[in-house]
Design a protein around this motif. Structure first.
Motif, PDB file in Angstrom:
ATOM      1  N   LEU A 114       0.785  -1.870   0.169  1.00 23.92           N
ATOM      2  CA  LEU A 114      -0.323  -0.228  -0.195  1.00 23.92           C
ATOM      3  C   LEU A 114       0.391   1.539  -0.237  1.00 23.92           C
ATOM      4  O   LEU A 114       1.845   1.402   0.697  1.00 23.92           O
ATOM      5  N   ASP A 115       0.906   2.182  -0.699  1.00 26.42           N
ATOM      6  CA  ASP A 115       0.763   4.017  -0.625  1.00 26.42           C
ATOM      7  C   ASP A 115       0.185   4.438   0.191  1.00 26.42           C
ATOM      8  O   ASP A 115      -0.022   4.915   0.501  1.00 26.42           O
ATOM      9  N   THR A 116       1.027   4.435   1.505  1.00 29.21           N
ATOM     10  CA  THR A 116       0.088   5.088   2.704  1.00 29.21           C
ATOM     11  C   THR A 116       0.795   6.012   3.001  1.00 29.21           C
ATOM     12  O   THR A 116       0.660   6.759   3.805  1.00 29.21           O
ATOM     13  N   THR A 128      -4.433   6.185   1.203  1.00 29.37           N
ATOM     14  CA  THR A 128      -4.090   4.949   1.087  1.00 29.37           C
ATOM     15  C   THR A 128      -4.695   4.124  -0.072  1.00 29.37           C
ATOM     16  O   THR A 128      -6.473   4.263   0.191  1.00 29.37           O
ATOM     17  N   ARG A 129      -4.114   3.632  -0.995  1.00 27.00           N
ATOM     18  CA  ARG A 129      -3.866   2.768  -1.695  1.00 27.00           C
ATOM     19  C   ARG A 129      -3.050   1.672  -2.380  1.00 27.00           C
ATOM     20  O   ARG A 129      -2.453   2.360  -1.875  1.00 27.00           O
ATOM     21  N   PRO A 130      -3.619   0.902  -2.418  1.00 21.40           N
ATOM     22  CA  PRO A 130      -2.854  -0.509  -2.806  1.00 21.40           C
ATOM     23  C   PRO A 130      -2.435   0.329  -3.889  1.00 21.40           C
ATOM     24  O   PRO A 130      -2.263   0.951  -4.864  1.00 21.40           O
ATOM     25  N   PHE A 131      -0.580  -0.162  -4.005  1.00 24.00           N
ATOM     26  CA  PHE A 131       0.061   0.274  -5.597  1.00 24.00           C
ATOM     27  C   PHE A 131      -0.434  -0.437  -7.309  1.00 24.00           C
ATOM     28  O   PHE A 131      -0.990  -1.655  -6.601  1.00 24.00           O
ATOM     29  N   PRO A 132      -0.014   0.295  -8.029  1.00 23.48           N
ATOM     30  CA  PRO A 132      -0.701  -0.285  -9.573  1.00 23.48           C
ATOM     31  C   PRO A 132      -0.268  -1.788  -8.827  1.00 23.48           C
ATOM     32  O   PRO A 132       0.938  -2.477  -9.097  1.00 23.48           O
ATOM     33  N   HIS A 133      -1.152  -2.536  -9.935  1.00 26.61           N
ATOM     34  CA  HIS A 133      -1.078  -3.981 -10.250  1.00 26.61           C
ATOM     35  C   HIS A 133      -0.988  -4.859  -9.194  1.00 26.61           C
ATOM     36  O   HIS A 133      -1.151  -5.833  -9.392  1.00 26.61           O
TER      37      HIS A 133
END
Length: 223
Positions: free
Chosen positions: A18-20, A91-96
């Motif tokens: 995750l990009d936190t 916060t979101r998951p990184f691409p792919h």
């Protein structure tokens, strides 16, 4: 049975899965403001992430003038209170990342999260993002007790035990991740897109990926 070379794949959370960085930086800056320190841009805070909230805040304070241990204690509480109320604003998951998890799960791999974030916070983040059900176990920085988070091997070994045993690999973005995996004798993949405090090649991982679209192929090669 699966033809995949690893039965278990574990992931660090912050800077890996995750990009936190947006939410963690906001919490650091809340604490800095509460102490009269200047705030820092996200780019300055990103390399400070990975060793737990207190360590991250201590670095932020050191970069803006420093403080006493007692003040660090007080501001650590400020940071945690703010973060607890604002964990998944940015916060979101990184691409792919989710596609890679889907592919691994379809290959029969058991997935886990091993983070230095407090376990209850990590659980809340995964719940908020609807990701909890993807993982066989979650191990936080406080799960194993004081001094037993990454880079100690304990959380990686516990991950393997909780996932029922088998050959494991780990994916991370910091010296804590690589150190823990190597101490547990587990192959480790480093993410060049993570919250790096040094060149990714200097982490000493067994392989490096530039995106999650490279993960499955990289693990197959490592295996």
């Amino acid at each position: 049975m699966t033809d995949f070379p690893f039965q278990i794949v574990g992931f660090d959370m912050d800077g890996t899965l995750l990009d936190t960085s947006g939410d963690l930086a906001a919490a650091v800056n809340e604490a800095l403001q509460a102490s009269g320190h200047p705030t820092l841009p996200v780019e300055r805070i990103r390399p400070m992430i990975g060793g737990g909230a207190r360590h991250m805040l201590a670095q932020g304070l050191a970069a803006t003038g420093g403080c006493s241990e007692a003040e660090l204690d007080r501001l650590h509480r400020v940071l945690l209170d703010y973060y607890e109320a604002n964990m998944t604003v940015h916060t979101r998951p990184f691409p792919h990342a989710l596609a890679a998890l889907d592919t691994l799960a379809a290959r029969g791999v058991r997935l886990a999260v091993v983070t230095n974030k407090l376990e209850r916070y990590a659980a809340q983040v995964l719940d908020d993002l609807g990701l909890s059900d993807r993982f066989a176990c979650l191990i936080g920085g406080d799960t194993m007790g004081p001094g037993r988070g990454k880079p100690a091997p304990d959380p990686i070994l516990e991950m393997i035990a909780r996932c029922g045993g088998g050959r494991a690999a780990f994916v991370g973005d910091s010296v804590y991740d690589v150190g823990a995996a190597k101490a547990a004798d587990v192959p480790v993949v480093a993410c060049s897109f993570g919250f790096l405090d040094r060149p990714v090649e200097a982490l000493g991982a067994d392989a490096v990926i530039d995106g999650f679209d490279q993960l499955v192929e990289t693990l197959e090669r490592l295996g």
